[in-house]
Design a protein around this motif. Structure first.
Motif, PDB file in Angstrom:
ATOM      1  N   PRO A 188       0.799  -1.228   0.008  1.00 59.20           N
ATOM      2  CA  PRO A 188      -0.137  -0.342   0.220  1.00 59.20           C
ATOM      3  C   PRO A 188       0.910   0.990   0.535  1.00 59.20           C
ATOM      4  CG  PRO A 188       0.079  -0.872   2.501  1.00 59.20           C
ATOM      5  CD  PRO A 188       0.957  -2.109   0.991  1.00 59.20           C
ATOM      6  N   ARG A 213       4.598   7.280  -0.611  1.00 55.51           N
ATOM      7  CA  ARG A 213       3.148   7.260  -1.185  1.00 55.51           C
ATOM      8  C   ARG A 213       2.368   6.705  -0.753  1.00 55.51           C
ATOM      9  NH1 ARG A 213       0.043   8.363  -7.436  1.00 55.51           N
ATOM     10  NH2 ARG A 213      -1.445   9.650  -6.134  1.00 55.51           N
ATOM     11  N   ASN A 214       1.134   6.677   0.209  1.00 52.61           N
ATOM     12  CA  ASN A 214      -0.040   5.662   0.131  1.00 52.61           C
ATOM     13  C   ASN A 214      -1.023   5.605  -0.662  1.00 52.61           C
ATOM     14  OD1 ASN A 214      -1.571   3.920   0.909  1.00 52.61           O
ATOM     15  ND2 ASN A 214      -2.455   5.511   2.265  1.00 52.61           N
ATOM     16  N   VAL A 215      -0.721   4.460  -1.991  1.00 47.76           N
ATOM     17  CA  VAL A 215      -1.592   4.453  -2.812  1.00 47.76           C
ATOM     18  C   VAL A 215      -2.917   3.183  -3.028  1.00 47.76           C
ATOM     19  CG1 VAL A 215       0.819   4.031  -4.641  1.00 47.76           C
ATOM     20  CG2 VAL A 215      -0.083   1.833  -3.806  1.00 47.76           C
ATOM     21  N   SER A 216      -2.758   3.302  -1.794  1.00 44.17           N
ATOM     22  CA  SER A 216      -4.224   2.523  -1.294  1.00 44.17           C
ATOM     23  C   SER A 216      -5.254   3.867  -1.160  1.00 44.17           C
ATOM     24  CB  SER A 216      -4.159   0.820   0.190  1.00 44.17           C
ATOM     25  OG  SER A 216      -3.900   2.427   0.866  1.00 44.17           O
ATOM     26  N   ASP A 217      -6.881   2.848  -1.049  1.00 44.35           N
ATOM     27  CA  ASP A 217      -7.613   3.572  -0.536  1.00 44.35           C
ATOM     28  C   ASP A 217      -7.796   3.549   1.146  1.00 44.35           C
ATOM     29  OD1 ASP A 217      -8.298   3.859  -3.455  1.00 44.35           O
ATOM     30  OD2 ASP A 217      -8.902   2.129  -3.408  1.00 44.35           O
ATOM     31  N   ASP A 218      -6.954   3.502   1.704  1.00 46.46           N
ATOM     32  CA  ASP A 218      -6.705   3.169   3.587  1.00 46.46           C
ATOM     33  C   ASP A 218      -6.412   3.511   3.645  1.00 46.46           C
ATOM     34  OD1 ASP A 218      -9.668   1.633   3.139  1.00 46.46           O
ATOM     35  OD2 ASP A 218      -8.523  -0.487   2.628  1.00 46.46           O
ATOM     36  N   LYS A 245      -2.354   9.137   4.695  1.00 49.91           N
ATOM     37  CA  LYS A 245      -4.448   8.912   4.541  1.00 49.91           C
ATOM     38  C   LYS A 245      -4.129   8.590   2.862  1.00 49.91           C
ATOM     39  CE  LYS A 245      -5.759  12.879   6.806  1.00 49.91           C
ATOM     40  NZ  LYS A 245      -6.074  14.130   7.064  1.00 49.91           N
ATOM     41  N   PRO A 246      -4.709   8.074   2.257  1.00 49.06           N
ATOM     42  CA  PRO A 246      -5.147   7.277   1.194  1.00 49.06           C
ATOM     43  C   PRO A 246      -4.512   8.607   0.439  1.00 49.06           C
ATOM     44  CG  PRO A 246      -7.244   6.679   2.018  1.00 49.06           C
ATOM     45  CD  PRO A 246      -5.826   8.054   3.021  1.00 49.06           C
ATOM     46  N   GLY A 247      -3.775   8.336  -1.276  1.00 52.63           N
ATOM     47  CA  GLY A 247      -3.169   8.837  -1.736  1.00 52.63           C
ATOM     48  C   GLY A 247      -1.595  10.314  -0.747  1.00 52.63           C
ATOM     49  N   GLU A 248      -1.666   9.771   0.256  1.00 51.29           N
ATOM     50  CA  GLU A 248      -0.545  10.921   1.161  1.00 51.29           C
ATOM     51  C   GLU A 248       0.493  10.286   0.173  1.00 51.29           C
ATOM     52  OE1 GLU A 248       0.291  13.143   4.768  1.00 51.29           O
ATOM     53  OE2 GLU A 248      -1.397  11.711   5.205  1.00 51.29           O
TER      54      GLU A 248
END
Length: 259
Positions: A188, A213-218, A245-248
């Protein structure tokens, strides 16, 4: 009773059927290196530097076995060695199913299904697979050893150098592509950018830095994650106790975490 020529021919034919076949030592048999329809050494890597990691995190030499038969084969008592007269690895409690591939880290054998100290493979050595009776079932000459390249057994029985190793799979380009696809980690959080030495402080950071980078949705907590610049010490630096956070994106100064 008078025995005719016809009777003698029949008797000789029956006797010939009862005589066991004697294994040949022809050049063709030696080149094949395996019993057709049985277990064969299908791929060998003697200088594994970055291709396949063992459970310990190391990169040992490895040998791939393939059951090319249509039946399951019990390897109990079989031996894998680089010396025909010395036991190195003995299999126990291992049954190979039809068309199954088995990777053996020869310098780090799995204690679950193997016993023995293991061995390393050097250029010019031959790896032997012996059955429970000590008969050679397959052999593989490692005549050319190149870092992160394997030697493979082709469908027509030839051995050749291969720049696209396929451990645990058939030796084809399609298998290599699928292996690369399956090897991509579904993490993620990814390393999205790295800057080495930023003397002009273009990013208001001192020295080297890494962007995650958080590439997940959670949301993902990275407080128990580690990061490293040393392959032999993957737990070198602990990440900050942060929830992404997601996308952060999250930027880390290498000097702050000690790498």
């Amino acid at each position: 009773m008078r025995i005719t020529v016809t009777h003698l021919e029949k008797i000789l034919a029956i006797l010939l059927l009862l005589i066991p076949a004697i294994p040949g030592d022809s050049a063709e048999a030696a080149e094949a290196g395996s019993v057709p329809g049985g277990i064969e050494i299908s791929e060998v890597m003697a200088k594994n530097r970055a291709v396949l990691r063992s459970d310990s995190g190391a990169f040992p030499d490895w040998v791939e076995l393939h059951n090319s038969s249509a039946e399951s084969i019990n390897l109990n008592g079989w031996i894998l060695t680089d010396n025909e007269y010395k036991q190195a690895i003995q299999f126990q409690n291992k049954i190979m199913k039809p068309d199954e591939y088995l990777i053996v880290f020869v310098s780090e054998p799995s204690k679950d299904v193997m016993s023995g100290s293991g061995f390393s493979i050097s250029e010019g050595e031959t790896v032997y697979l012996l059955d429970q009776d000590g008969a050679v079932q397959s052999d593989f000459l490692c005549d050319e050893v190149i870092k992160d390249r394997s030697l493979i057994l082709t469908d027509d029985g030839r051995r050749k150098q291969c720049a696209y190793p396929t451990p645990g799979r058939e030796n084809t380009k399609a298998a290599y592509d699928k292996l690369q696809e399956d090897s991509v980690r579904q993490s993620p959080v990814l390393i999205s950018e790295v800057v080495v030495a930023d003397p002009d402080h273009l990013y208001n950071m001192d020295g080297d830095w890494i962007e995650l980078r958080n590439v997940s949705d959670d949301p993902v907590s990275i407080g128990d994650w580690t990061i490293s610049d040393d392959q032999k010490d993957l737990g070198k630096a602990k990440l900050p106790d942060v929830v992404m956070k997601p996308g952060e994106y999250f930027v880390i100064s290498c000097s702050d975490i000690g790498i």
